[in-house]
Design a protein around this motif. Structure first.
Motif, PDB file in Angstrom:
ATOM      1  N   LYS A  37     -19.370  32.680  37.446  1.00  0.00           N
ATOM      2  CA  LYS A  37     -18.228  33.063  37.122  1.00  0.00           C
ATOM      3  C   LYS A  37     -17.449  33.321  39.055  1.00  0.00           C
ATOM      4  CE  LYS A  37     -17.905  37.465  34.802  1.00  0.00           C
ATOM      5  NZ  LYS A  37     -18.217  38.802  34.528  1.00  0.00           N
ATOM      6  N   GLN A  38     -18.706  32.936  39.260  1.00  0.00           N
ATOM      7  CA  GLN A  38     -18.105  32.431  41.190  1.00  0.00           C
ATOM      8  C   GLN A  38     -17.674  30.870  40.433  1.00  0.00           C
ATOM      9  OE1 GLN A  38     -21.152  32.930  43.866  1.00  0.00           O
ATOM     10  NE2 GLN A  38     -21.316  36.013  42.892  1.00  0.00           N
ATOM     11  N   LYS A  39     -18.051  30.180  39.923  1.00  0.00           N
ATOM     12  CA  LYS A  39     -18.082  29.354  39.719  1.00  0.00           C
ATOM     13  C   LYS A  39     -16.529  29.090  38.803  1.00  0.00           C
ATOM     14  CE  LYS A  39     -20.511  27.207  43.136  1.00  0.00           C
ATOM     15  NZ  LYS A  39     -19.967  26.791  44.022  1.00  0.00           N
ATOM     16  N   GLY A  40     -15.133  30.387  38.646  1.00  0.00           N
ATOM     17  CA  GLY A  40     -14.895  29.513  37.444  1.00  0.00           C
ATOM     18  C   GLY A  40     -15.707  29.526  36.214  1.00  0.00           C
ATOM     19  N   ILE A  41     -16.128  29.865  35.877  1.00  0.00           N
ATOM     20  CA  ILE A  41     -16.677  29.617  34.469  1.00  0.00           C
ATOM     21  C   ILE A  41     -17.350  31.300  33.741  1.00  0.00           C
ATOM     22  CG2 ILE A  41     -18.742  28.833  33.400  1.00  0.00           C
ATOM     23  CD1 ILE A  41     -19.414  27.149  35.733  1.00  0.00           C
ATOM     24  N   LYS A  42     -15.686  31.285  32.335  1.00  0.00           N
ATOM     25  CA  LYS A  42     -15.555  32.615  32.194  1.00  0.00           C
ATOM     26  C   LYS A  42     -16.771  32.798  31.180  1.00  0.00           C
ATOM     27  CE  LYS A  42     -12.730  34.259  35.915  1.00  0.00           C
ATOM     28  NZ  LYS A  42     -11.443  34.843  36.606  1.00  0.00           N
ATOM     29  N   PRO A  43     -16.959  33.661  29.879  1.00  0.00           N
ATOM     30  CA  PRO A  43     -16.830  33.870  28.990  1.00  0.00           C
ATOM     31  C   PRO A  43     -15.282  34.170  28.437  1.00  0.00           C
ATOM     32  CG  PRO A  43     -17.414  36.028  29.938  1.00  0.00           C
ATOM     33  CD  PRO A  43     -17.589  34.646  31.074  1.00  0.00           C
ATOM     34  N   ASN A  44     -15.052  33.758  28.190  1.00  0.00           N
ATOM     35  CA  ASN A  44     -13.049  33.367  27.886  1.00  0.00           C
ATOM     36  C   ASN A  44     -13.073  32.664  27.117  1.00  0.00           C
ATOM     37  OD1 ASN A  44     -13.235  30.748  29.193  1.00  0.00           O
ATOM     38  ND2 ASN A  44     -11.709  31.926  30.477  1.00  0.00           N
ATOM     39  N   ASP A  45     -13.921  32.263  25.470  1.00  0.00           N
ATOM     40  CA  ASP A  45     -13.949  31.028  24.632  1.00  0.00           C
ATOM     41  C   ASP A  45     -13.280  29.343  25.161  1.00  0.00           C
ATOM     42  OD1 ASP A  45     -14.845  33.022  22.609  1.00  0.00           O
ATOM     43  OD2 ASP A  45     -12.639  33.457  22.305  1.00  0.00           O
ATOM     44  N   GLY A  46     -13.379  29.559  26.613  1.00  0.00           N
ATOM     45  CA  GLY A  46     -13.091  28.007  27.716  1.00  0.00           C
ATOM     46  C   GLY A  46     -13.886  27.104  27.155  1.00  0.00           C
ATOM     47  N   PHE A  47     -13.950  25.763  27.287  1.00  0.00           N
ATOM     48  CA  PHE A  47     -14.461  24.691  27.615  1.00  0.00           C
ATOM     49  C   PHE A  47     -15.055  24.665  28.467  1.00  0.00           C
ATOM     50  CE2 PHE A  47     -13.425  25.277  22.705  1.00  0.00           C
ATOM     51  CZ  PHE A  47     -14.808  24.507  21.950  1.00  0.00           C
ATOM     52  N   TYR A  48     -16.407  24.234  28.991  1.00  0.00           N
ATOM     53  CA  TYR A  48     -16.292  24.115  30.408  1.00  0.00           C
ATOM     54  C   TYR A  48     -17.529  22.631  30.155  1.00  0.00           C
ATOM     55  CZ  TYR A  48     -14.907  28.464  31.707  1.00  0.00           C
ATOM     56  OH  TYR A  48     -13.534  29.523  31.657  1.00  0.00           O
ATOM     57  N   GLY A  49     -17.272  22.125  31.263  1.00  0.00           N
ATOM     58  CA  GLY A  49     -18.481  20.615  31.192  1.00  0.00           C
ATOM     59  C   GLY A  49     -19.792  21.095  31.417  1.00  0.00           C
ATOM     60  N   LEU A  50     -21.031  20.441  30.514  1.00  0.00           N
ATOM     61  CA  LEU A  50     -22.122  20.940  30.319  1.00  0.00           C
ATOM     62  C   LEU A  50     -22.335  21.097  31.870  1.00  0.00           C
ATOM     63  CD1 LEU A  50     -24.407  21.564  28.839  1.00  0.00           C
ATOM     64  CD2 LEU A  50     -24.851  19.303  28.718  1.00  0.00           C
ATOM     65  N   ASP A  51     -22.349  19.611  33.069  1.00  0.00           N
ATOM     66  CA  ASP A  51     -22.692  19.815  34.498  1.00  0.00           C
ATOM     67  C   ASP A  51     -22.392  20.442  35.179  1.00  0.00           C
ATOM     68  OD1 ASP A  51     -24.668  17.177  33.556  1.00  0.00           O
ATOM     69  OD2 ASP A  51     -23.165  15.767  33.936  1.00  0.00           O
ATOM     70  N   GLU A  52     -21.043  21.071  34.615  1.00  0.00           N
ATOM     71  CA  GLU A  52     -20.446  21.767  35.849  1.00  0.00           C
ATOM     72  C   GLU A  52     -20.814  23.188  35.576  1.00  0.00           C
ATOM     73  OE1 GLU A  52     -15.711  24.673  35.873  1.00  0.00           O
ATOM     74  OE2 GLU A  52     -16.554  23.105  34.327  1.00  0.00           O
ATOM     75  N   ILE A  53     -21.903  23.400  33.979  1.00  0.00           N
ATOM     76  CA  ILE A  53     -22.664  24.377  34.373  1.00  0.00           C
ATOM     77  C   ILE A  53     -23.627  24.283  35.199  1.00  0.00           C
ATOM     78  CG2 ILE A  53     -23.778  26.661  32.547  1.00  0.00           C
ATOM     79  CD1 ILE A  53     -21.724  25.561  30.601  1.00  0.00           C
ATOM     80  N   LYS A  54     -24.394  23.565  34.898  1.00  0.00           N
ATOM     81  CA  LYS A  54     -25.575  23.518  35.363  1.00  0.00           C
ATOM     82  C   LYS A  54     -25.876  23.041  36.804  1.00  0.00           C
ATOM     83  CE  LYS A  54     -27.896  20.001  31.624  1.00  0.00           C
ATOM     84  NZ  LYS A  54     -28.352  18.667  31.815  1.00  0.00           N
ATOM     85  N   ASN A  55     -24.785  22.152  37.663  1.00  0.00           N
ATOM     86  CA  ASN A  55     -24.667  22.312  38.561  1.00  0.00           C
ATOM     87  C   ASN A  55     -23.974  23.735  38.916  1.00  0.00           C
ATOM     88  OD1 ASN A  55     -25.029  19.972  38.748  1.00  0.00           O
ATOM     89  ND2 ASN A  55     -22.888  19.473  39.158  1.00  0.00           N
ATOM     90  N   ALA A  56     -23.303  24.837  39.059  1.00  0.00           N
ATOM     91  CA  ALA A  56     -23.244  26.216  39.258  1.00  0.00           C
ATOM     92  C   ALA A  56     -24.724  26.576  39.218  1.00  0.00           C
ATOM     93  CB  ALA A  56     -22.220  26.682  38.391  1.00  0.00           C
ATOM     94  N   ILE A  57     -25.575  27.063  38.437  1.00  0.00           N
ATOM     95  CA  ILE A  57     -27.709  27.116  38.850  1.00  0.00           C
ATOM     96  C   ILE A  57     -27.670  26.530  39.718  1.00  0.00           C
ATOM     97  CG2 ILE A  57     -29.303  28.054  37.312  1.00  0.00           C
ATOM     98  CD1 ILE A  57     -26.410  29.805  36.935  1.00  0.00           C
ATOM     99  N   LYS A  58     -27.716  25.280  39.859  1.00  0.00           N
ATOM    100  CA  LYS A  58     -28.703  24.203  40.310  1.00  0.00           C
ATOM    101  C   LYS A  58     -28.256  24.565  42.477  1.00  0.00           C
ATOM    102  CE  LYS A  58     -29.805  19.454  41.827  1.00  0.00           C
ATOM    103  NZ  LYS A  58     -29.300  18.272  41.256  1.00  0.00           N
TER     104      LYS A  58
END
Length: 248
Positions: free
Chosen positions: A152-173
């Motif tokens: 969520k802090q990176k703007g990736i939210k459970p809202n049925d939206g589509f996000y880049g796979l690398d974007e999600i990985k990098n948020a955790i990294k």
């Protein structure tokens, strides 16, 4: 003097031998968490009859020993099977953080999942954990790492939206220093969606480490982060859904 040196050497040799005997014979752990909304929104999933207020979060799946060649030990000790009395003080936390959301059964039955995780994986890591410490370690990392807040802090939210796979990985990294593996499933329309994170730990489950291999499974370059359903399912609806689902 010589005698003291020899005795000291023998003591050191004994300590090294003792240490090597108790060292894990696997290479690392996957610590796996799943998103319940991806089960409720999948073709093969169903949701429990009552959705808890605390459930809109990633849930623990388990802590799995792995070998670097891509295999893993399983069901290692049939003489020390799951005993819920050994984790009685952890149950209230586990019910909130380690619930079974229709992965194997629906309506849910957390005890079945806990039993499965210990019998399959926990029995293979007894050089590191006993019953209690195995489950407690999962809860410790859950307390330490809030995956949903990180996203969520990176703007990736459970809202049925589509996000880049690398974007999600990098948020955790950015938080743990290492990219996780991601497993996807499909929603009813065939869209790839975020299902599980695979986070790697050293073979004592003390520190995050680089994954020797990353289990990216069935994901697209952009994946859906499904909403957590607001609807509370009735028991009859859940049973009806379960009857149409082929379980394994």
């Amino acid at each position: 003097m010589r005698g003291i040196i020899i005795v000291s050497f023998l003591i050191l040799q004994s300590l090294v031998a003792s240490s090597s005997q108790s060292a894990p014979d696997f290479n690392f752990f996957y610590w796996v968490n799943y998103w319940p909304g991806a089960i409720c929104d999948s073709q093969k999933g169903c949701c429990p009859p009552t959705i808890r207020d605390t459930a809109s979060d990633f849930m623990i799946h388990g802590l799995w020993p792995q070998f670097i060649n891509g295999t893993w030990p399983a069901f290692c000790d049939q003489t020390n099977l799951f005993d819920i009395s050994k984790i009685s003080d952890l149950i209230s936390k586990m019910e909130r953080k380690w619930a079974e959301w229709g992965v194997w059964t629906c309506p849910s039955n957390e005890t079945n999942l806990w039993e499965h995780e210990w019998n399959k994986h926990g029995t293979c890591v007894q050089s590191v954990f006993d019953h209690h410490s195995y489950f407690q370690t999962n809860l410790k990392f859950k307390q330490k790492l809030n995956l949903l807040n990180i996203l969520k802090q990176k703007g990736i939210k459970p809202n049925d939206g589509f996000y880049g796979l690398d974007e999600i990985k990098n948020a955790i990294k950015c938080v743990i220093g290492f990219a996780p593996g991601i497993e996807c499933n499909e929603d009813v329309k065939g869209n790839k969606q975020l299902f599980q994170f695979y986070i790697c730990l050293d073979n004592y489950a003390k520190e995050f480490v680089e994954c020797p291999y990353v289990p990216d499974k069935s994901c697209a370059s952009k994946i859906k982060f499904p909403k957590f359903p607001k609807k509370r399912f009735s028991l009859s609806e859940s049973l009806s859904a379960m009857s149409s689902v082929s379980t394994t």
